[in-house]
Enzyme design. Structure first.
Site, PDB file in Angstrom:
ATOM      1  N   SER A 208     -22.217 -76.421  13.278  1.00 18.08           N
ATOM      2  CA  SER A 208     -23.581 -75.929  13.109  1.00 18.08           C
ATOM      3  C   SER A 208     -23.752 -74.599  13.839  1.00 18.08           C
ATOM      4  O   SER A 208     -23.048 -73.633  13.541  1.00 18.08           O
ATOM      5  CB  SER A 208     -24.579 -76.982  13.600  1.00 18.08           C
ATOM      6  N   GLU A 339     -25.461 -82.308   3.989  1.00 21.30           N
ATOM      7  CA  GLU A 339     -25.870 -81.713   5.263  1.00 21.30           C
ATOM      8  C   GLU A 339     -27.344 -81.947   5.585  1.00 21.30           C
ATOM      9  O   GLU A 339     -27.705 -82.375   6.677  1.00 21.30           O
ATOM     10  CB  GLU A 339     -25.601 -80.202   5.240  1.00 21.30           C
ATOM     11  N   HIS A 450     -25.367 -83.583   8.076  1.00 17.95           N
ATOM     12  CA  HIS A 450     -25.122 -82.622   9.144  1.00 17.95           C
ATOM     13  C   HIS A 450     -24.879 -83.393  10.449  1.00 17.95           C
ATOM     14  O   HIS A 450     -25.542 -84.387  10.722  1.00 17.95           O
ATOM     15  CB  HIS A 450     -26.363 -81.735   9.287  1.00 17.95           C
TER      16      HIS A 450
END
Length: 571
Positions: A208, A339, A450
């Site tokens: 990320s 995600e 995610h």
């Protein structure tokens, strides 16, 4: 031996085991350090853990917002036996405030010290949207990587306003957090050999905001010579949530100061005011700037403000990619299949009013106010309100494409066309498990969200996953960790002559430069053609056209940063 003495000895030995056996003393540029011996969770392999070694002076007082200052060497032995405090933040998972500004510390874990055969080094850069995150082993337990016999490093870097506030001023030029990372990587180069690591075989990797950070190091001249190869997970410098133009950075800095009570007009006074604000008050107010979604991010620095030669980023990321002005290194990169699922409850509302919240997320996650993105955000939000749960996936796919897949895929294409002889290994992770990170924030929809990759690569205590290495979940984790570790060792995640032990995917991961082929990582890994939906491809094409022409990055001067022209209208 008498009974009392025997009991006393047993108690003493038990206490010693609980506290951990001490390591030998290692000499570093910070001074001599001594850690503790730990064991991995799967096979009980012993390793040396050095926790919380200082690498920079505490960024307090006059140093708030400034570039980090290397730590002065101490002659006293530093007991690196406990983790340092995290940087000030509101925690992603608990929602609680935590941390102190004295947080620039580094951790080193290694199975052998002073070995003549130096081991590959993997340096982890945590994610957390640039306003949260930490290197604690409760989340990033390195057990699985240590069983692969690499040296593992992690460290703290400043977050939010302390790390990214940019006011077009020498005392707040921006990117202080990225300069923290550079200083930590320099520390690794200077010291890792003493811990059994090879400074010439360093892989930096992150997820990320951490993945975006890794990508920025590839772009920044300040990071030259600090690593050999990179892994970018679920983030690159072309993800629009990972970058602010100087104008947007300036606007958010001033908004923070005004909301905290500053009523002046000059930047000098604003910096002095912000230096005096208690850090907890600053962090909490930060969550009200730009809806609390990445209000402070990496940005372009004005060279006129950087007097010490520490400028980290002076050109727009997409311009650097387009011109090929980036480090040519072996690259492993990719994204998770679903995600945006992570943000379903965390960011778009848990009270059922998800439509407007989702519209705001799509618009504000990029800091963009252009017509195209407003329409996308409003349309997606409206659709969300009318969809039954069974069709939520369609909306999530739209978010995936906008926030992750399109910019990551575009980054892969730019790297592939200019990376020379160095490979680009590209993946999509689609493995699903009941032990996943996204449920820690309350999501009820299944998928590969995610942050889920973090739970597959690291020993995350909160997952309460099985510890039996033969459990199906851990067999998968072993396979995935082996890919990452093999890349660090050989520059190839599936080397043909690998000595890696244990289960593997039995697939050859091909370089994606020529075809864009991806490895889909699931219980069985399969090479596939580039996996991109038509809507995502269309958005990517538009993104490619818009970013260079409309970002305004060509004019990162003091006059531009405070104008209300092109920059302000877009980012």
């Amino acid at each position: 031996m008498g009974r009392v003495a025997e009991v006393a000895l047993v108690v003493l030995l038990s206490l010693t085991q609980c506290l951990g056996e001490e390591t030998e003393v290692v000499e570093t540029t910070s001074g001599p350090v001594k850690g503790i011996v730990k064991k991995t969770i799967w096979h009980g392999i012993s390793y040396n853990a050095f926790l919380g070694i200082p690498y920079a002076e505490p960024p307090l007082g006059e140093l708030r917002f400034k570039s980090p200052v290397p730590i002065k060497r101490s002659s006293a032995v530093f007991n690196a036996d406990k983790e340092a405090s995290v940087c000030p933040q509101v925690d992603f998972f608990s929602g609680d405030y935590m941390g102190v500004e004295d947080c620039l510390y580094i951790n080193v874990m290694s199975r052998e010290l002073g070995n003549s055969t130096k081991k590959p080094v993997m340096v982890w850069i945590y994610g957390g949207a640039f306003f949260a995150g930490y290197s604690n082993t409760s989340v990033y337990g390195p057990d699985f990587f240590l069983e692969e016999d690499v040296v593992f490093v992690s460290f703290g870097y400043r977050l939010g306003a302390p790390g990214f506030l940019a006011l077009d001023h020498p005392d707040a030029a921006g990117n202080a957090a990225m300069k923290d990372q550079v200083l930590a990587l320099k520390w690794v180069q200077a010291n890792i050999a003493a811990f059994g690591g090879d400074p010439n075989q360093v892989t930096i990797y992150g997820e990320s905001a951490g993945g975006t950070s890794v990508g920025l190091h590839v772009l920044s001249p300040q990071s030259n010579g600090l690593f050999k190869q990179v892994i970018l997970q679920s983030g690159t410098p072309l993800c629009q949530w990972g970058f602010h133009t100087p104008n947007k950075a300036y606007q958010n800095a001033r908004a923070l100061a005004v909301n905290l009570g500053y009523d002046g007009v000059d930047d000098e006074g604003m910096i002095e005011f912000l230096r005096g604000v208690p850090v907890e008050k600053m962090v909490r107010m930060t969550m009200q700037i730009d809806y609390g979604f990445l209000p402070f991010r990496p940005t372009i620095e004005n060279l006129d403000n950087v007097k010490d030669g520490s400028e980290f980023l002076t050109e727009c990321p997409i311009q650097l990619y387009e011109s090929g002005k980036f480090k040519k290194v072996p690259t492993l990169m990719g994204f998770n299949k679903d995600e945006s699922l992570f943000f379903l409850n965390y960011m778009v509302g848990k009270n059922g009013n998800r439509g407007p919240a989702l519209a705001g997320l799509i618009q504000n996650s990029k800091g963009i106010n252009s017509g195209v993105d407003q329409i996308l955000g409003s349309f997606t939000g409206a659709v969300f309100d009318f969809l039954p749960d069974a069709m939520i996936q369609m909306v999530l796919d739209i978010m995936n494409g906008i926030m992750f897949v399109a910019p990551i895929d575009l980054t892969q294409k730019y790297i592939a066309q200019a990376n020379g002889d160095y490979p680009v290994y590209y993946y999509m992770l689609s493995y699903m498990s009941q032990w996943n990170m996204h449920e820690l924030v309350g999501d009820s929809v299944n998928g590969t969200a995610h942050v889920d990759d973090v739970g597959y690569l690291f020993n995350v205590k909160a997952l309460k996953a099985p510890t039996d290495p033969n459990h199906t979940f851990n067999v998968f984790r072993k396979k995935m960790v082996s890919l990452w570790a093999n890349f660090a060792k050989y520059g190839d995640p599936t080397p043909q002559n690998s000595q890696s032990e244990g289960p593997s995917f039995n697939v050859r991961w091909l370089d994606s430069k020529a075809t864009g082929a991806q490895l889909e990582i699931n219980e069985q890994a399969v090479m596939r053609n580039r996996m991109l939906g038509s809507m995502t491809q269309s958005y990517e094409d538009g993104l490619k056209d818009r970013l260079p022409n409309l970002s305004g990055c060509k004019a990162a001067s003091s006059a531009t940063t405070k104008s209300s022209g092109l920059l302000g209208g877009l980012f």
